[in-house]
Design a protein around this motif. Sequence first.
Motif, PDB file in Angstrom:
ATOM      1  N   PRO A 256      37.624  30.503  43.919  1.00 11.20           N
ATOM      2  CA  PRO A 256      37.474  31.858  43.369  1.00 11.20           C
ATOM      3  C   PRO A 256      36.615  31.931  42.107  1.00 11.20           C
ATOM      4  N   GLY A 257      36.877  31.020  41.157  1.00  9.43           N
ATOM      5  CA  GLY A 257      36.137  31.022  39.904  1.00  9.43           C
ATOM      6  C   GLY A 257      35.921  29.614  39.394  1.00  9.43           C
ATOM      7  N   SER A 258      35.145  29.520  38.308  1.00 12.80           N
ATOM      8  CA  SER A 258      34.825  28.183  37.780  1.00 12.80           C
ATOM      9  C   SER A 258      36.057  27.429  37.312  1.00 12.80           C
ATOM     10  N   PHE A 259      37.070  28.173  36.861  1.00 17.00           N
ATOM     11  CA  PHE A 259      38.287  27.490  36.421  1.00 17.00           C
ATOM     12  C   PHE A 259      38.890  26.662  37.558  1.00 17.00           C
TER      13      PHE A 259
ATOM     14  N   GLU B  36      38.689   9.594  50.629  1.00 17.22           N
ATOM     15  CA  GLU B  36      37.960   8.321  50.543  1.00 17.22           C
ATOM     16  C   GLU B  36      36.541   8.442  51.076  1.00 17.22           C
ATOM     17  N   GLU B  37      36.323   9.275  52.071  1.00 14.05           N
ATOM     18  CA  GLU B  37      35.006   9.373  52.713  1.00 14.05           C
ATOM     19  C   GLU B  37      33.977  10.091  51.836  1.00 14.05           C
ATOM     20  N   ILE B  38      34.422  10.806  50.843  1.00 15.55           N
ATOM     21  CA  ILE B  38      33.500  11.551  49.964  1.00 15.55           C
ATOM     22  C   ILE B  38      32.933  10.625  48.892  1.00 15.55           C
ATOM     23  N   ASP B  39      31.611  10.571  48.822  1.00 18.77           N
ATOM     24  CA  ASP B  39      30.955   9.671  47.860  1.00 18.77           C
ATOM     25  C   ASP B  39      30.660  10.348  46.522  1.00 18.77           C
ATOM     26  N   ALA B  40      30.431  11.648  46.564  1.00 25.25           N
ATOM     27  CA  ALA B  40      30.146  12.369  45.321  1.00 25.25           C
ATOM     28  C   ALA B  40      30.527  13.837  45.484  1.00 25.25           C
ATOM     29  N   VAL B  41      30.924  14.449  44.386  1.00 21.36           N
ATOM     30  CA  VAL B  41      31.304  15.861  44.361  1.00 21.36           C
ATOM     31  C   VAL B  41      30.383  16.593  43.388  1.00 21.36           C
ATOM     32  N   ILE B  42      29.872  17.744  43.806  1.00 19.64           N
ATOM     33  CA  ILE B  42      29.006  18.550  42.948  1.00 19.64           C
ATOM     34  C   ILE B  42      29.670  19.899  42.757  1.00 19.64           C
ATOM     35  N   CYS B  43      29.970  20.248  41.504  1.00 20.84           N
ATOM     36  CA  CYS B  43      30.644  21.510  41.196  1.00 20.84           C
ATOM     37  C   CYS B  43      29.611  22.518  40.678  1.00 20.84           C
ATOM     38  N   LEU B  44      29.594  23.700  41.293  1.00 19.40           N
ATOM     39  CA  LEU B  44      28.586  24.710  40.953  1.00 19.40           C
ATOM     40  C   LEU B  44      29.282  26.001  40.537  1.00 19.40           C
ATOM     41  N   GLY B  45      28.947  26.479  39.350  1.00 21.29           N
ATOM     42  CA  GLY B  45      29.564  27.713  38.853  1.00 21.29           C
ATOM     43  C   GLY B  45      28.710  28.347  37.780  1.00 21.29           C
ATOM     44  N   CYS B  46      29.137  29.536  37.377  1.00 22.87           N
ATOM     45  CA  CYS B  46      28.425  30.254  36.309  1.00 22.87           C
ATOM     46  C   CYS B  46      29.435  31.066  35.530  1.00 22.87           C
ATOM     47  N   VAL B  47      29.635  30.706  34.279  1.00 17.84           N
ATOM     48  CA  VAL B  47      30.578  31.417  33.408  1.00 17.84           C
ATOM     49  C   VAL B  47      29.751  32.173  32.380  1.00 17.84           C
ATOM     50  N   ILE B  48      29.821  33.509  32.421  1.00 17.70           N
ATOM     51  CA  ILE B  48      29.002  34.328  31.517  1.00 17.70           C
ATOM     52  C   ILE B  48      29.872  34.845  30.380  1.00 17.70           C
ATOM     53  N   GLN B  49      29.404  34.690  29.172  1.00 20.00           N
ATOM     54  CA  GLN B  49      30.131  35.130  27.984  1.00 20.00           C
ATOM     55  C   GLN B  49      30.511  36.599  28.094  1.00 20.00           C
ATOM     56  N   GLY B  50      31.793  36.912  27.827  1.00 24.50           N
ATOM     57  CA  GLY B  50      32.234  38.307  27.766  1.00 24.50           C
ATOM     58  C   GLY B  50      32.527  38.687  26.326  1.00 24.50           C
TER      59      GLY B  50
ATOM     60  N   HIS C 235      37.838  34.227  26.325  1.00 23.95           N
ATOM     61  CA  HIS C 235      38.133  33.725  27.676  1.00 23.95           C
ATOM     62  C   HIS C 235      37.052  32.750  28.151  1.00 23.95           C
ATOM     63  N   PHE C 236      35.818  33.080  27.842  1.00 21.37           N
ATOM     64  CA  PHE C 236      34.660  32.223  28.192  1.00 21.37           C
ATOM     65  C   PHE C 236      34.885  30.799  27.689  1.00 21.37           C
ATOM     66  N   ASP C 237      35.302  30.677  26.426  1.00 22.19           N
ATOM     67  CA  ASP C 237      35.458  29.356  25.806  1.00 22.19           C
ATOM     68  C   ASP C 237      36.536  28.541  26.513  1.00 22.19           C
ATOM     69  N   PHE C 238      37.643  29.241  26.842  1.00 26.90           N
ATOM     70  CA  PHE C 238      38.743  28.522  27.490  1.00 26.90           C
ATOM     71  C   PHE C 238      38.328  28.026  28.868  1.00 26.90           C
ATOM     72  N   ILE C 239      37.630  28.861  29.619  1.00 30.32           N
ATOM     73  CA  ILE C 239      37.201  28.435  30.965  1.00 30.32           C
ATOM     74  C   ILE C 239      36.223  27.275  30.856  1.00 30.32           C
TER      75      ILE C 239
END
Length: 158
Positions: free
Chosen positions: A63-66, A79-93, A97-101
């Motif tokens: 749902p969100g970057s958190f 075990e079969e996964i060699d690498a994980v790539i996390c993609l998100g965008c947290v925009i300052q409000g 809240h931005f800082d905590f996320i």
Amino acid sequence: MASTQKNLSQHSEKNIQDISGKKFALIVSEWNEEVTESLFQGAMETLLKNGAIKGNIIRKNVPGSFELTLGAQWMAQEEEIDAVICLGCVIQGETKHFDFICDAVANGITNVGIKYNKPVIFGVLTPDNQKQALDRAGGKHGNKGDEAAITAVKMLGF
Ligand SMILES: Nc1c(NC[C@H](O)[C@H](O)[C@H](O)CO)[nH]c(=O)[nH]c1=O
Ligand SMILES: CC(=O)[C@@H](O)COP(=O)(O)O
């Protein structure tokens, strides 16, 4: 300006190995979908350009970057996964809240990589506004999705 470098488009070809047998999990946040979809496209293109097989790339949405941390853990524990790539965008409000996320997801993703001893890449934009985000998701400052993908490839060549 903290850094004149804005992207890894001129990254060196060092530590680039055959990744045709490697399996990648891409965890994509649905918040700011216009931006995160561009990050995803950039990451996919870069993985495929560097020899990854499409059938070895798994996408999971959160749902969100958190939630990227837990999504990363659920995939990194496989075990079969060699690498994980996390993609998100947290925009300052307007609030902190931005800082905590941002703090939570940066620390969380770091800890998952250490826990499962495999690359778990922080491909999360933390801009002040939408323009800064779009500039870094295929705009004038490149695509952080590209960078996250090439980072995963290079770490697998460590
Ligand atoms: N404001 C943004 C969020 N907020 C949602 C959180 O990530 C999280 O899903 C919620 O706090 C429930 O746990 N997420 C982003 O990815 N980007 C934002 O700008
Ligand atoms: C970063 C966010 O969660 C953001 O949408 C929150 O905005 P606000 O701080 O104005 O409530």
